[in-house]
Design a protein around this motif. Sequence first.
Motif, PDB file in Angstrom:
ATOM      1  N   SER A 177       0.836  -1.207   0.000  1.00 53.81           N
ATOM      2  CA  SER A 177       0.000   0.000   0.000  1.00 53.81           C
ATOM      3  C   SER A 177       0.872   1.259   0.000  1.00 53.81           C
ATOM      4  O   SER A 177       0.614   2.207  -0.757  1.00 53.81           O
ATOM      5  CB  SER A 177      -0.910  -0.008   1.242  1.00 53.81           C
ATOM      6  OG  SER A 177      -1.650   1.179   1.311  1.00 53.81           O
ATOM      7  N   MET A 178       1.907   1.248   0.819  1.00 49.75           N
ATOM      8  CA  MET A 178       2.791   2.408   0.881  1.00 49.75           C
ATOM      9  C   MET A 178       3.514   2.601  -0.442  1.00 49.75           C
ATOM     10  O   MET A 178       3.640   3.735  -0.926  1.00 49.75           O
ATOM     11  CB  MET A 178       3.798   2.241   2.011  1.00 49.75           C
ATOM     12  CG  MET A 178       4.616   3.481   2.255  1.00 49.75           C
ATOM     13  SD  MET A 178       5.643   3.363   3.720  1.00 49.75           S
ATOM     14  CE  MET A 178       4.409   3.432   4.986  1.00 49.75           C
ATOM     15  N   GLY A 180       2.490   1.727  -3.367  1.00 51.79           N
ATOM     16  CA  GLY A 180       1.479   2.246  -4.297  1.00 51.79           C
ATOM     17  C   GLY A 180       1.241   3.730  -4.126  1.00 51.79           C
ATOM     18  O   GLY A 180       1.143   4.470  -5.107  1.00 51.79           O
ATOM     19  N   LYS A 181       1.161   4.171  -2.881  1.00 52.78           N
ATOM     20  CA  LYS A 181       0.923   5.592  -2.610  1.00 52.78           C
ATOM     21  C   LYS A 181       2.144   6.441  -2.959  1.00 52.78           C
ATOM     22  O   LYS A 181       2.011   7.549  -3.480  1.00 52.78           O
ATOM     23  CB  LYS A 181       0.526   5.797  -1.158  1.00 52.78           C
ATOM     24  CG  LYS A 181      -0.870   5.262  -0.897  1.00 52.78           C
ATOM     25  CD  LYS A 181      -1.288   5.387   0.528  1.00 52.78           C
ATOM     26  CE  LYS A 181      -2.693   4.797   0.613  1.00 52.78           C
ATOM     27  NZ  LYS A 181      -3.208   4.707   1.926  1.00 52.78           N
ATOM     28  N   GLY A 184       2.405   6.510  -6.791  1.00 55.97           N
ATOM     29  CA  GLY A 184       1.258   7.126  -7.447  1.00 55.97           C
ATOM     30  C   GLY A 184       1.287   8.577  -7.410  1.00 55.97           C
ATOM     31  O   GLY A 184       1.551   9.451  -8.041  1.00 55.97           O
TER      32      GLY A 184
END
Length: 184
Positions: A177-178, A180-181, A184
């Motif tokens: 998740s990190m 990806g963030k 992104g």
Amino acid sequence: MKKTAPDDIAALPARDRILATAHRLFYREGLRATGIDKLIAESGVTKVTFYRHFPSKNDLIQAYLEQRHRLWMNWFRAALARRDGPAALADAMREWFGADDFRGCAFINGVGEMPEPAVADAARRHKAEMRQAIAERLPEGAGKAEMADMLSLAVDGAIVRAQMDGQADAALAALESMIGKLAG
């Protein structure tokens, strides 16, 4: 990471047997908890032979950390190279966290056990090279060094969480998740 199986250790020269035994015991049981007598007994050498190769436990710890760094970095770079895209880092960690002998980062553990300058220096060198390996996989740009810093910090956090919780899935999900963030 390529390991020397206990059966293979007996065929090694004395110094290599000691180091292979130290590698297994220091990583599994810890730097402080592993005594010299146990290292000598399990490596099958005499005290004289042990001290001829390693005049002190600290000398052996330094040799172990150098070896661990070399082995882990070779594995890490190869694991990243086997993968593409933003998931490469999390996939490499998934591979390592899934190993039967996973017990976290030997360098983070070592600094926690023995906050001595030589151990801390070895840990800093290791983490700097890990950060560099991550940076090499990132696209060129003004924020490349900062991104490598953030990703290496995220990896260290995932390593500690996977070790402490004993459940790699939660750590990997947070790492993915990190990533990806950040990407992104």
